[in-house]
Write a protein that holds these residues in place. Structure first.
Motif, short mmCIF file in Angstrom:
data_model
loop_
_atom_site.label_atom_id
_atom_site.label_comp_id
_atom_site.label_asym_id
_atom_site.label_seq_id
_atom_site.Cartn_x
_atom_site.Cartn_y
_atom_site.Cartn_z
N PHE A 142 20.92 -0.40 -3.74
CA PHE A 142 22.05 -0.46 -2.82
C PHE A 142 22.19 0.81 -2.02
O PHE A 142 22.54 0.78 -0.84
CB PHE A 142 23.33 -0.75 -3.62
N PHE A 143 21.94 1.96 -2.68
CA PHE A 143 22.11 3.23 -1.99
C PHE A 143 20.82 3.76 -1.33
O PHE A 143 20.81 4.84 -0.78
CB PHE A 143 22.67 4.29 -2.95
N GLU A 144 19.79 3.02 -1.40
CA GLU A 144 18.57 3.46 -0.70
C GLU A 144 18.78 3.34 0.80
O GLU A 144 19.38 2.40 1.30
CB GLU A 144 17.38 2.57 -1.11
N VAL A 145 18.22 4.31 1.52
CA VAL A 145 18.31 4.28 2.98
C VAL A 145 17.06 3.59 3.46
O VAL A 145 15.93 4.01 3.17
CB VAL A 145 18.39 5.72 3.55
N LYS A 146 17.26 2.56 4.25
CA LYS A 146 16.12 1.80 4.76
C LYS A 146 15.89 2.24 6.21
O LYS A 146 16.79 2.20 7.05
CB LYS A 146 16.38 0.31 4.69
N ARG A 147 14.70 2.68 6.50
CA ARG A 147 14.33 3.11 7.84
C ARG A 147 13.36 2.11 8.45
O ARG A 147 12.43 1.66 7.80
CB ARG A 147 13.68 4.48 7.81
N VAL A 148 13.63 1.87 9.69
CA VAL A 148 12.74 0.99 10.41
C VAL A 148 11.83 1.86 11.26
O VAL A 148 12.26 2.70 12.03
CB VAL A 148 13.52 0.01 11.29
N VAL A 149 10.57 1.74 11.14
CA VAL A 149 9.64 2.56 11.90
C VAL A 149 9.09 1.79 13.09
O VAL A 149 8.78 0.67 13.09
CB VAL A 149 8.47 3.05 11.00
N GLN B 265 21.93 -3.07 -13.65
CA GLN B 265 22.91 -2.37 -12.83
C GLN B 265 22.31 -1.11 -12.21
O GLN B 265 22.54 -0.82 -11.03
CB GLN B 265 24.15 -2.01 -13.66
N ILE B 266 21.55 -0.35 -12.98
CA ILE B 266 20.91 0.85 -12.44
C ILE B 266 19.96 0.48 -11.32
O ILE B 266 19.97 1.09 -10.24
CB ILE B 266 20.19 1.63 -13.55
N TYR B 267 19.17 -0.53 -11.51
CA TYR B 267 18.22 -0.97 -10.48
C TYR B 267 18.96 -1.45 -9.23
O TYR B 267 18.61 -1.10 -8.11
CB TYR B 267 17.34 -2.09 -11.05
N TYR B 268 20.02 -2.24 -9.44
CA TYR B 268 20.77 -2.79 -8.31
C TYR B 268 21.46 -1.68 -7.51
O TYR B 268 21.41 -1.66 -6.28
CB TYR B 268 21.79 -3.81 -8.81
N LEU B 269 22.13 -0.75 -8.24
CA LEU B 269 22.81 0.35 -7.54
C LEU B 269 21.81 1.26 -6.85
O LEU B 269 22.07 1.78 -5.75
CB LEU B 269 23.68 1.15 -8.51
N LYS B 270 20.69 1.49 -7.44
CA LYS B 270 19.66 2.33 -6.83
C LYS B 270 19.17 1.70 -5.53
O LYS B 270 19.01 2.38 -4.51
CB LYS B 270 18.50 2.50 -7.82
#
Length: 197
Positions: A190-197, A183-188
């Motif tokens: 989930f809330f990561e911001v993914k940037r496209v460069v 759950q910690i891994y999944y939630l972490k």
């Protein structure tokens, strides 16, 4: 002095006529024992299955002619046989019905009736009292062995239950820890911001 000698003789006779045995009988095995009896003798066999399977065992007694006297499947029992013929009486404990489980069995073989019959003859009242005391000791010993086997059986059940509860708790704890980590891994993630460069 005479009383002491009489008591010592009666005690020696009593101790010689009792046999307590504990055996393990493997699967598909049969253990047989015998007693040589005269006409009118009474043989008492008391047994208790301590551990293994459904705690039952096949018990049988055969007379000198080969005729089956008793054949029963029980957890515990007391069987008294009066000899109609002189000769060797064979009693057997069979675990042939079990394919996997060995059985632990404790049994006593004693002959209290012979003491009673001789006590009824014309003897000294003190000697009669000593023989009655010896009979009471046999009965107490038999009951004590029965309760000892029951205590052993209940202790083994409690230890087995405690072991199962321990392993079940450890399994639940490790499963809970794994779910928490997932759950910690999944939630972490989930809330990561993914940037496209």
């Amino acid at each position: 002095m005479t009383r002491f000698l009489l008591f010592a003789t009666a005690l020696f006779v009593c101790l010689q006529s009792i046999l307590a045995v504990s055996i393990d009988i493997g699967p598909h095995k049969k253990e047989c024992f015998f007693e040589d009896l005269n006409v009118g003798d009474k043989l008492t066999v008391t047994f208790q299955v301590g551990e293994g399977g459904n705690l039952d065992i096949d018990f049988s007694i055969v007379d000198p002619q080969g005729s089956l006297i008793k054949n029963e499947r029980q957890m515990a029992g007391t069987h008294v046989v009066q000899a109609n013929r002189e000769g060797r009486y064979v009693y057997c404990f069979s675990n042939e019905m079990s394919s996997v489980t060995a059985k632990s069995l404790s049994f006593n073989v004693h002959d209290m009736e012979r003491l009673q019959e001789t006590a009824q003859q014309h003897i000294d009242p003190l000697e009669r009292e000593i023989r009655e005391l010896a009979e009471s000791i046999f009965a107490i010993k038999s009951e004590q062995d029965f309760f000892e086997q029951r205590e052993k059986q209940h202790r083994n059940t409690a230890e087995s239950t405690n072991s199962r509860v321990k392993w079940w708790s450890l399994g639940q704890l490790s499963l809970l820890a794994a779910v928490c980590m997932w759950q910690i891994y999944y939630l972490k993630r989930f809330f990561e911001v993914k940037r496209v460069v």
